[in-house]
Design a protein around this motif. Structure first.
Motif, PDB file in Angstrom:
ATOM      1  N   SER A 129       0.845  -1.247   0.154  1.00 26.15           N
ATOM      2  CA  SER A 129       0.105   0.102  -0.157  1.00 26.15           C
ATOM      3  C   SER A 129       1.059   1.432  -0.012  1.00 26.15           C
ATOM      4  CB  SER A 129      -0.744   0.018   1.208  1.00 26.15           C
ATOM      5  OG  SER A 129      -0.373   0.186   2.680  1.00 26.15           O
ATOM      6  N   SER A 130       0.370   2.469  -0.021  1.00 29.03           N
ATOM      7  CA  SER A 130       1.197   3.535   0.080  1.00 29.03           C
ATOM      8  C   SER A 130       1.888   3.781   1.357  1.00 29.03           C
ATOM      9  CB  SER A 130       0.305   5.037  -0.552  1.00 29.03           C
ATOM     10  OG  SER A 130      -0.837   4.846   0.469  1.00 29.03           O
ATOM     11  N   SER A 131       1.274   3.106   2.422  1.00 29.44           N
ATOM     12  CA  SER A 131       1.866   3.307   3.648  1.00 29.44           C
ATOM     13  C   SER A 131       2.874   2.114   4.222  1.00 29.44           C
ATOM     14  CB  SER A 131       0.833   3.601   4.580  1.00 29.44           C
ATOM     15  OG  SER A 131      -0.203   2.574   4.682  1.00 29.44           O
ATOM     16  N   ALA A 132       2.842   0.815   3.696  1.00 28.56           N
ATOM     17  CA  ALA A 132       3.288   0.018   3.979  1.00 28.56           C
ATOM     18  C   ALA A 132       3.675  -1.021   3.067  1.00 28.56           C
ATOM     19  CB  ALA A 132       2.765  -0.766   5.415  1.00 28.56           C
ATOM     20  N   VAL A 133       4.664  -1.922   3.258  1.00 25.64           N
ATOM     21  CA  VAL A 133       4.993  -2.929   2.383  1.00 25.64           C
ATOM     22  C   VAL A 133       5.065  -4.337   3.384  1.00 25.64           C
ATOM     23  CG1 VAL A 133       6.401  -4.167   0.887  1.00 25.64           C
ATOM     24  CG2 VAL A 133       6.220  -1.761   0.505  1.00 25.64           C
ATOM     25  N   THR A 134       4.174  -5.495   3.351  1.00 23.97           N
ATOM     26  CA  THR A 134       4.179  -6.341   4.288  1.00 23.97           C
ATOM     27  C   THR A 134       4.762  -7.441   3.489  1.00 23.97           C
ATOM     28  OG1 THR A 134       2.198  -5.701   5.400  1.00 23.97           O
ATOM     29  CG2 THR A 134       2.661  -7.912   5.599  1.00 23.97           C
TER      30      THR A 134
END
Length: 246
Positions: A129-134
Motif C-alpha cells: 500500500s502507499s503506507s507499508a509493504v508487508t
C-alpha cells in the motif's frame, strides 16, 4: 572450490546488469539471496580467506530477520527526482511471520511508497500500500523492478557519486541504516526513471490538471460578467464579449 558468479536482474525494461564491473557482478541478485546465504566456510582455506575481504559497493544491512541488499539511489539530475532500488527480504523461517516496511528515508527525507499497477508479480503473501509493504517469512520485494513497488523521492537534495544514508523502518519498531551510492539514471541505470510512476510522470499529470482547472475558471468568470477579470485568457475574453452584446 570454484565459483561462477552471475548477475542477471530483470528490470522495468528487461535490463541485464553487465558483468564488466564489480557493481555489475554484485547488482540485483534478487530472490536468490534468500536461499544462497554464504556458506563459504565449507570451501575456504585457512582462517582468513581473501573472499571475506571483498567489499561490494552496493548498500546492504540487516536487522532482526530483515535483510536489505543491492541498494542504490538513482538520481535524475535534470528534475532532481530520485528512486531507491534494491531488495528487502524477510528471512524468518516461519512463513506466517510477516513484517512490514513502514518508511524509507534518504538523507532524512521521506520516500514515497508506490504500489505496482499490476500485483501479479509480487511474491505470494506480499501486500503493498502507499503506507507499508508487508513481507511474509522467506519472501522478498525487489524495489524498482518490473511488477514491484517503487520508492520515489521528488526534489531530492542529492549529488551523483556521493554516499547517502537510507533508513528502513519496520512495523516491529526496528530500523536499519544502509549506506548507498547515488548513481545517475544513465548507462547501467538508464532504464530507471525517477519521478515516473508506473509509466506516467505525476508532475505532468498535475500540470495538465492545473491547466484544465484554470481554463474552466476563466470561462465561468467571463460568462457571468464582461469585466477586466474575464480577460484571464483568450477563451474567457471571447465568451464575455458574446454574452455582453445583447
Amino acid at each position: 572450490m570454484s565459483s561462477n558468479p552471475t548477475s542477471t536482474s530483470t528490470g522495468r525494461a528487461g535490463r541485464r546488469i553487465p558483468l564488466r564491473s564489480s557493481r555489475g557482478r554484485a547488482a540485483l541478485a534478487g530472490a536468490a539471496l534468500l536461499v544462497a546465504m554464504p556458506l563459504l566456510s565449507a570451501c575456504a582455506a585457512g582462517s582468513d580467506p581473501e573472499v571475506y575481504q571483498i567489499q561490494p559497493d552496493n548498500g546492504e544491512g540487516k536487522v532482526g530477520f530483515m535483510y536489505i541488499s543491492n541498494v542504490w539511489v538513482v538520481l535524475d539530475s535534470t528534475s532532481g527526482d530520485a528512486e531507491v532500488i534494491g531488495q528487502v527480504a524477510n528471512t524468518d523461517p516461519t512463513l506466517t511471520d510477516s513484517n512490514a516496511l513502514t518508511s524509507v528515508t534518504v538523507g532524512g527525507a521521506a520516500a514515497t511508497i508506490v504500489p505496482p499497477s499490476d500485483t501479479s508479480q509480487l511474491a505470494p503473501g506480499v501486500q503493498v500500500s502507499s503506507s507499508a509493504v508487508t513481507i511474509p517469512g522467506m519472501k522478498s520485494v525487489q524495489f524498482g523492478e518490473s511488477g514491484q513497488p517503487e520508492l520515489e523521492l521528488p526534489n531530492a537534495d542529492l549529488t551523483v557519486g556521493a554516499n547517502t544514508q537510507v533508513t528502513y523502518t519496520f512495523s516491529n519498531g526496528q530500523s536499519v541504516n544502509v549506506t548507498a551510492i547515488v548513481e545517475p539514471n544513465g548507462g547501467t541505470w538508464a532504464t530507471y526513471s525517477p519521478g515516473v510512476v508506473n509509466g506516467a510522470s505525476p508532475s505532468a499529470g498535475a500540470s495538465a490538471s492545473a491547466s484544465a482547472s484554470g481554463t474552466a475558471t476563466a470561462k465561468a468568470t467571463g460568462t457571468a460578467k464582461a469585466s477586466g477579470t474575464a480577460t484571464a485568457s483568450g477563451t474567457a475574453t471571447a465568451t464575455a464579449s458574446v454574452t455582453a452584446t445583447p
